[in-house]
Design an enzyme around this catalytic site. Structure first.
Site, PDB file in Angstrom:
ATOM      1  N   SER A 155       0.858  -1.175   0.000  1.00  0.00           N
ATOM      2  CA  SER A 155       0.000   0.000   0.000  1.00  0.00           C
ATOM      3  C   SER A 155       0.898   1.231   0.000  1.00  0.00           C
ATOM      4  O   SER A 155       1.986   1.211  -0.574  1.00  0.00           O
ATOM      5  CB  SER A 155      -0.953  -0.019   1.200  1.00  0.00           C
ATOM      6  OG  SER A 155      -1.799   1.107   1.179  1.00  0.00           O
ATOM      7  N   TYR A 167      -4.974   7.322  -7.045  1.00  0.00           N
ATOM      8  CA  TYR A 167      -3.917   6.563  -6.372  1.00  0.00           C
ATOM      9  C   TYR A 167      -4.297   6.291  -4.920  1.00  0.00           C
ATOM     10  O   TYR A 167      -4.167   5.162  -4.427  1.00  0.00           O
ATOM     11  CB  TYR A 167      -2.596   7.340  -6.440  1.00  0.00           C
ATOM     12  CG  TYR A 167      -1.419   6.616  -5.829  1.00  0.00           C
ATOM     13  CD1 TYR A 167      -0.944   5.432  -6.370  1.00  0.00           C
ATOM     14  CD2 TYR A 167      -0.764   7.142  -4.707  1.00  0.00           C
ATOM     15  CE1 TYR A 167       0.153   4.770  -5.819  1.00  0.00           C
ATOM     16  CE2 TYR A 167       0.333   6.492  -4.151  1.00  0.00           C
ATOM     17  CZ  TYR A 167       0.780   5.303  -4.706  1.00  0.00           C
ATOM     18  OH  TYR A 167       1.864   4.660  -4.152  1.00  0.00           O
ATOM     19  N   LYS A 197      -4.739   2.688  -3.152  1.00  0.00           N
ATOM     20  CA  LYS A 197      -3.880   2.295  -2.031  1.00  0.00           C
ATOM     21  C   LYS A 197      -4.696   1.996  -0.772  1.00  0.00           C
ATOM     22  O   LYS A 197      -4.321   1.109   0.012  1.00  0.00           O
ATOM     23  CB  LYS A 197      -2.846   3.388  -1.761  1.00  0.00           C
ATOM     24  CG  LYS A 197      -1.802   3.551  -2.851  1.00  0.00           C
ATOM     25  CD  LYS A 197      -0.866   2.349  -2.973  1.00  0.00           C
ATOM     26  CE  LYS A 197      -1.184   1.403  -4.068  1.00  0.00           C
ATOM     27  NZ  LYS A 197      -0.239   0.261  -4.138  1.00  0.00           N
TER      28      LYS A 197
END
Length: 316
Positions: free
Chosen positions: A156, A183, A187
């Site tokens: 992550s 993003y 994550k």
């Protein structure tokens, strides 16, 4: 506390550990953190499988690792996380080539890309970083169940601070696309996937961990413009005056720690940074894990959505 920290390296974390007989499967194994993770594991005797899209780059990485570690038990396998059929084919090939997987490290990823789509029509970052690994993990689960360690490590990032997972619009069909929100959403999904895996498979002795490697200069940032790179560095250094780039061996250290640490043997569904389990923190800009990323309800919603999007029922 583990005794390790921000500057610990892979070799320091693995010092004294004998991984002979262990099989470690690493996505994105042809460069950067994935290659270093493979090198460190191989240096301690592990059978390492490097997965990636480019056969030539995989072969080059495997040869480098064999030479540096004097461990010839390093193999490669093609896996394009942006194409579900290819991911499933990778799983089928793995089932014929390997008897078990002790440690799966879902390391591959893309960051802050321009708006795009995978071969299946998913938004690129969510499709590659989460959905590809969701399907791959399902495909490899029988091999993981045959393993002894039964650990899954999902890479992550502190980028999860930028956004919860967009459960109502993962493909940005109505939301204005922002590469960093995308993003962050992906994550966060990597953490929620770890929570979901833990909830479903812990009873089988399978444990999952999400990892923040730290700030490292790798080819993950290849899609950034010079302006975006400068803005990222400015934002990071403003919120964290003590920020310093990690080396690649330091960045991969938390991955190998989560994969091998004795103190994690009976727990999972946690987020790790700097070779320790992080605490929930909804305020700090520099450390910890946001509560929405460990929320069981969010994890269940993501799991159901992932099954629906990929057409892959994933049950224990």
């Amino acid at each position: 506390m583990s005794g390790f920290g921000k500057t610990s390296t892979t070799d320091e974390v693995l010092a004294g550990k004998d991984l002979t007989g262990k099989t470690v499967f690493i996505t994105g194994g042809n460069s950067g953190l994935g290659q270093e993770t493979g090198r460190a594991m191989a240096a301690n005797g592990a059978h390492v499988i490097l997965a990636g899209r480019d056969a030539a780059k995989l072969d080059e990485a495997a040869n480098i690792i064999r030479t540096e570690t004097q461990n010839d038990n390093v193999e490669t396998i093609i896996c394009d996380l942006g194409a579900i059929e290819n991911v499933k084919a990778c799983g089928e090939e793995a089932s014929t080539r390997f008897e078990s997987i002790d440690i799966l490290i879902n390391n591959a990823g893309i960051m802050a890309t321009p708006k795009g789509a995978t071969k299946d029509g998913f938004e690129s970052q969510f499709g590659t970083n989460h959905l590809g690994h969701f399907v791959l993990t399902k495909a490899l689960m029988p091999l993981i169940e045959n393993g002894s360690d039964k650990r899954i490590v999902n890479l992550s990032s502190r980028g999860h601070f930028m956004s919860p997972t967009l459960l109502n619009d993962p493909n940005f069909e109505t939301t204005t696309y922002d590469p960093w929100v995308s993003y962050g959403s992906a994550k966060t999904a990597n953490i929620l996937f770890s929570v979901g895996l833990e909830e479903r498979f812990a009873k089988k002795g399978i444990h999952a961990y999400a990892v923040h490697p730290g700030g490292i200069e790798t080819n993950l940032g290849r899609h950034l413009t010079a302006e975006q790179s400068a803005a990222l560095v400015s934002r990071v250094t403003t919120t964290d005056p003590d920020f310093a780039w990690k080396t690649i061996p330091q960045g991969a250290a938390t991955s190998v720690w989560a994969a091998t640490a004795d103190e994690l043997a009976d727990q999972g569904g946690v987020y790790c940074e700097d070779c320790n389990v992080a605490e929930i923190d909804n305020e700090s800009p520099t450390s910890g894990v946001r509560s929405y990323a460990l929320d069981s309800g969010n994890a269940d919603a993501l799991w159901t959505m992932s099954e629906q999007m990929t057409g892959e029922a994933f049950t224990a």
